[in-house]
Design an enzyme around this catalytic site. Sequence first.
Site, PDB file in Angstrom:
ATOM      1  N   ARG A 122       1.091  -1.889  -0.008  1.00 13.07           N
ATOM      2  CA  ARG A 122      -0.359   0.062  -0.512  1.00 13.07           C
ATOM      3  C   ARG A 122       0.690   1.331  -0.202  1.00 13.07           C
ATOM      4  O   ARG A 122       0.421   2.554   0.842  1.00 13.07           O
ATOM      5  CB  ARG A 122      -1.032   0.042   1.012  1.00 13.07           C
ATOM      6  CG  ARG A 122      -2.218  -0.744   0.776  1.00 13.07           C
ATOM      7  CD  ARG A 122      -3.054  -0.889   2.035  1.00 13.07           C
ATOM      8  NE  ARG A 122      -3.891  -1.578   1.550  1.00 13.07           N
ATOM      9  CZ  ARG A 122      -4.170  -3.074   2.710  1.00 13.07           C
ATOM     10  NH1 ARG A 122      -3.207  -2.911   3.070  1.00 13.07           N
ATOM     11  NH2 ARG A 122      -5.372  -4.016   2.846  1.00 13.07           N
ATOM     12  N   LYS A 144       4.156  11.636 -11.607  1.00  9.05           N
ATOM     13  CA  LYS A 144       3.839  10.761 -12.028  1.00  9.05           C
ATOM     14  C   LYS A 144       3.433   9.510 -12.446  1.00  9.05           C
ATOM     15  O   LYS A 144       5.226   9.305 -13.238  1.00  9.05           O
ATOM     16  CB  LYS A 144       3.073  11.518 -13.273  1.00  9.05           C
ATOM     17  CG  LYS A 144       2.217  12.368 -13.664  1.00  9.05           C
ATOM     18  CD  LYS A 144       1.665  12.660 -14.742  1.00  9.05           C
ATOM     19  CE  LYS A 144       0.407  13.886 -15.178  1.00  9.05           C
ATOM     20  NZ  LYS A 144       0.441  13.816 -16.284  1.00  9.05           N
ATOM     21  N   GLU A 186      11.662  17.251 -24.765  1.00  6.97           N
ATOM     22  CA  GLU A 186      10.545  17.066 -24.424  1.00  6.97           C
ATOM     23  C   GLU A 186      11.082  18.606 -23.214  1.00  6.97           C
ATOM     24  O   GLU A 186      10.790  18.662 -22.565  1.00  6.97           O
ATOM     25  CB  GLU A 186      10.842  16.100 -23.574  1.00  6.97           C
ATOM     26  CG  GLU A 186      10.070  14.499 -23.296  1.00  6.97           C
ATOM     27  CD  GLU A 186       8.650  15.502 -23.051  1.00  6.97           C
ATOM     28  OE1 GLU A 186       8.026  16.535 -22.597  1.00  6.97           O
ATOM     29  OE2 GLU A 186       7.798  13.995 -23.223  1.00  6.97           O
ATOM     30  N   LYS A 228       9.460  22.865 -15.077  1.00  8.62           N
ATOM     31  CA  LYS A 228       8.400  21.139 -14.368  1.00  8.62           C
ATOM     32  C   LYS A 228       8.086  21.342 -13.617  1.00  8.62           C
ATOM     33  O   LYS A 228       6.811  21.547 -12.751  1.00  8.62           O
ATOM     34  CB  LYS A 228       8.943  20.549 -15.275  1.00  8.62           C
ATOM     35  CG  LYS A 228       7.844  18.957 -14.750  1.00  8.62           C
ATOM     36  CD  LYS A 228       8.396  17.763 -15.822  1.00  8.62           C
ATOM     37  CE  LYS A 228       6.835  16.580 -15.438  1.00  8.62           C
ATOM     38  NZ  LYS A 228       7.413  15.776 -16.248  1.00  8.62           N
ATOM     39  N   GLU A 238      -2.718  18.075 -11.571  1.00 11.12           N
ATOM     40  CA  GLU A 238      -3.206  17.974 -13.355  1.00 11.12           C
ATOM     41  C   GLU A 238      -4.559  18.613 -13.246  1.00 11.12           C
ATOM     42  O   GLU A 238      -4.954  18.391 -13.774  1.00 11.12           O
ATOM     43  CB  GLU A 238      -3.328  16.852 -13.834  1.00 11.12           C
ATOM     44  CG  GLU A 238      -2.968  17.342 -15.235  1.00 11.12           C
ATOM     45  CD  GLU A 238      -2.386  16.256 -16.998  1.00 11.12           C
ATOM     46  OE1 GLU A 238      -3.222  16.142 -17.574  1.00 11.12           O
ATOM     47  OE2 GLU A 238      -1.066  15.732 -16.455  1.00 11.12           O
ATOM     48  N   ARG A 242      -0.861  22.227 -14.307  1.00 10.20           N
ATOM     49  CA  ARG A 242      -0.050  21.455 -14.581  1.00 10.20           C
ATOM     50  C   ARG A 242      -0.183  20.940 -15.821  1.00 10.20           C
ATOM     51  O   ARG A 242       0.505  20.500 -17.171  1.00 10.20           O
ATOM     52  CB  ARG A 242       0.161  19.631 -14.468  1.00 10.20           C
ATOM     53  CG  ARG A 242       1.361  19.364 -14.522  1.00 10.20           C
ATOM     54  CD  ARG A 242       1.210  18.413 -13.210  1.00 10.20           C
ATOM     55  NE  ARG A 242       1.918  16.722 -13.563  1.00 10.20           N
ATOM     56  CZ  ARG A 242       2.367  16.243 -12.667  1.00 10.20           C
ATOM     57  NH1 ARG A 242       2.138  16.066 -11.403  1.00 10.20           N
ATOM     58  NH2 ARG A 242       3.593  15.411 -13.061  1.00 10.20           N
ATOM     59  N   ASN A 246       0.632  18.445 -21.316  1.00 12.14           N
ATOM     60  CA  ASN A 246       1.070  18.015 -22.091  1.00 12.14           C
ATOM     61  C   ASN A 246       1.084  18.638 -23.727  1.00 12.14           C
ATOM     62  O   ASN A 246       0.357  17.965 -24.415  1.00 12.14           O
ATOM     63  CB  ASN A 246      -0.872  17.625 -21.986  1.00 12.14           C
ATOM     64  CG  ASN A 246      -0.529  16.595 -20.241  1.00 12.14           C
ATOM     65  OD1 ASN A 246       0.303  15.761 -20.558  1.00 12.14           O
ATOM     66  ND2 ASN A 246      -1.523  16.601 -20.284  1.00 12.14           N
ATOM     67  N   HIS A 249       1.416  15.870 -26.565  1.00 13.04           N
ATOM     68  CA  HIS A 249       0.925  14.823 -26.351  1.00 13.04           C
ATOM     69  C   HIS A 249      -0.081  14.291 -26.510  1.00 13.04           C
ATOM     70  O   HIS A 249      -0.425  13.291 -26.388  1.00 13.04           O
ATOM     71  CB  HIS A 249       1.209  14.598 -24.713  1.00 13.04           C
ATOM     72  CG  HIS A 249       2.555  14.545 -23.950  1.00 13.04           C
ATOM     73  ND1 HIS A 249       3.462  15.664 -24.534  1.00 13.04           N
ATOM     74  CD2 HIS A 249       3.743  13.703 -22.880  1.00 13.04           C
ATOM     75  CE1 HIS A 249       4.889  15.848 -23.511  1.00 13.04           C
ATOM     76  NE2 HIS A 249       4.630  14.571 -22.964  1.00 13.04           N
ATOM     77  N   HIS A 253       0.466  10.581 -27.683  1.00  9.90           N
ATOM     78  CA  HIS A 253       0.263   9.398 -27.523  1.00  9.90           C
ATOM     79  C   HIS A 253      -0.565   8.931 -28.113  1.00  9.90           C
ATOM     80  O   HIS A 253      -0.200   7.247 -28.463  1.00  9.90           O
ATOM     81  CB  HIS A 253      -0.794  10.039 -26.719  1.00  9.90           C
ATOM     82  CG  HIS A 253       0.028  10.151 -24.758  1.00  9.90           C
ATOM     83  ND1 HIS A 253      -0.335  10.490 -23.887  1.00  9.90           N
ATOM     84  CD2 HIS A 253       1.751  10.353 -24.551  1.00  9.90           C
ATOM     85  CE1 HIS A 253       0.561  10.562 -23.207  1.00  9.90           C
ATOM     86  NE2 HIS A 253       1.817  10.674 -23.495  1.00  9.90           N
ATOM     87  N   HIS A 266       9.541   8.331 -27.430  1.00  7.78           N
ATOM     88  CA  HIS A 266       8.098   8.614 -26.734  1.00  7.78           C
ATOM     89  C   HIS A 266       8.346   9.879 -27.711  1.00  7.78           C
ATOM     90  O   HIS A 266       7.391  10.865 -26.872  1.00  7.78           O
ATOM     91  CB  HIS A 266       8.087   8.388 -25.324  1.00  7.78           C
ATOM     92  CG  HIS A 266       7.874  10.085 -24.676  1.00  7.78           C
ATOM     93  ND1 HIS A 266       5.972   9.790 -25.065  1.00  7.78           N
ATOM     94  CD2 HIS A 266       8.037  10.888 -23.778  1.00  7.78           C
ATOM     95  CE1 HIS A 266       5.433  10.604 -24.386  1.00  7.78           C
ATOM     96  NE2 HIS A 266       6.682  11.113 -23.416  1.00  7.78           N
TER      97      HIS A 266
END
Length: 365
Positions: A122, A144, A186, A228, A238, A242, A246, A249, A253, A266
Amino acid sequence: MIRVTIAVQPRPYDAIIENGLLERVGQQLRSVLGDRRDLIVVTVPPVRRKWGKKLMTSLSAAGFAARFVEMSDGERYKKLATVEQLAEKLSVLGADRNSVVVAFGGGVVGDVAGLLASLYMRGVDFVQIPTTVQAQLDAAIGGKTGVNLRTGKNLVGTYHQPRAVLIDPAVLSTLPEREFRAGLYEGLKCGVIGNPALFAGFEKFQVKALRRDPSALEWVIAESVRLKAEVVSSDERESGLRRVLNFGHTIGHALETESRYRRFLHGEAVAWGMIAATHIAAATGRIDSTAAQTIVETVLGFGRLPKVEARSRDIVRLLKRDKKTRNGVVHFVLPTEIGKVEIVNDVPEQLMVEAVDELRRLSKS
């Protein structure tokens, strides 16, 4: 040494950037982790072969009992089955709630190891030691974690902040040129969304020359991390600001998913996504043609990108499954000038189609 604080609550943490830092990772972690000794280092075989001995030497000298667990290398292994396999290995090794997971690799390793750490017993602490450009200046920052499904990228994940991010640009020396270049997209993204000086640096630097200039490379990484960190500190989960991260992206993606993560690295997919977003911004009058052309030419100036061969309608279909899509409406981050972007939800579907058509045209030229 450059230290950047990611001021998330209730426990801020630092990203430390310094050439040669890998040799001093142990002492840095000792100051962060106190008297805890048990470290489980998640990595991939190529990284372990090149840098594993140096990492273990540093950790042992600082009194840590560190053990490696390996996962398969590549985006296609960024899936729940990998997390389960790693969790079984941790259990066999006797890892408990006082153990610390260390992500030692690129963005895939960081995302998978972070998700593992957030779920095992957990939740246990973890540390990022990124070894690719993309991970150092982007993926390792912000907490993330996630894995892919067949229907889309990063659809299963958590927010789980690391205790520290330790960045040694020197380890990038063994990266293939294609991977090195792909990661820099990036950084270019950070320049477009909020750091014009960083963007100007990318206009000036030649990618090959950047590899041979440690101080310039350290600056690029640090400026990207600072941007960032500022965004993440203001909006950890987000809900607003935030989302600007993206940029590139959304369509990026979709290109990765359509090609089953085999055609594009990527960063390369994000590069095409930035061009598509810029095309949409220009077509809707949000950015002037000169600035739009500058962004596109700078992206393409890094080097040749893999061809876009996907059908436009297939990409639009995938966009509607993206985690950034809300109530069936696709959201785009569009540049309004170099250093500023806005989030929009009113892009006509036909314009999305035309943007992908433009990518196919450019990739054949």
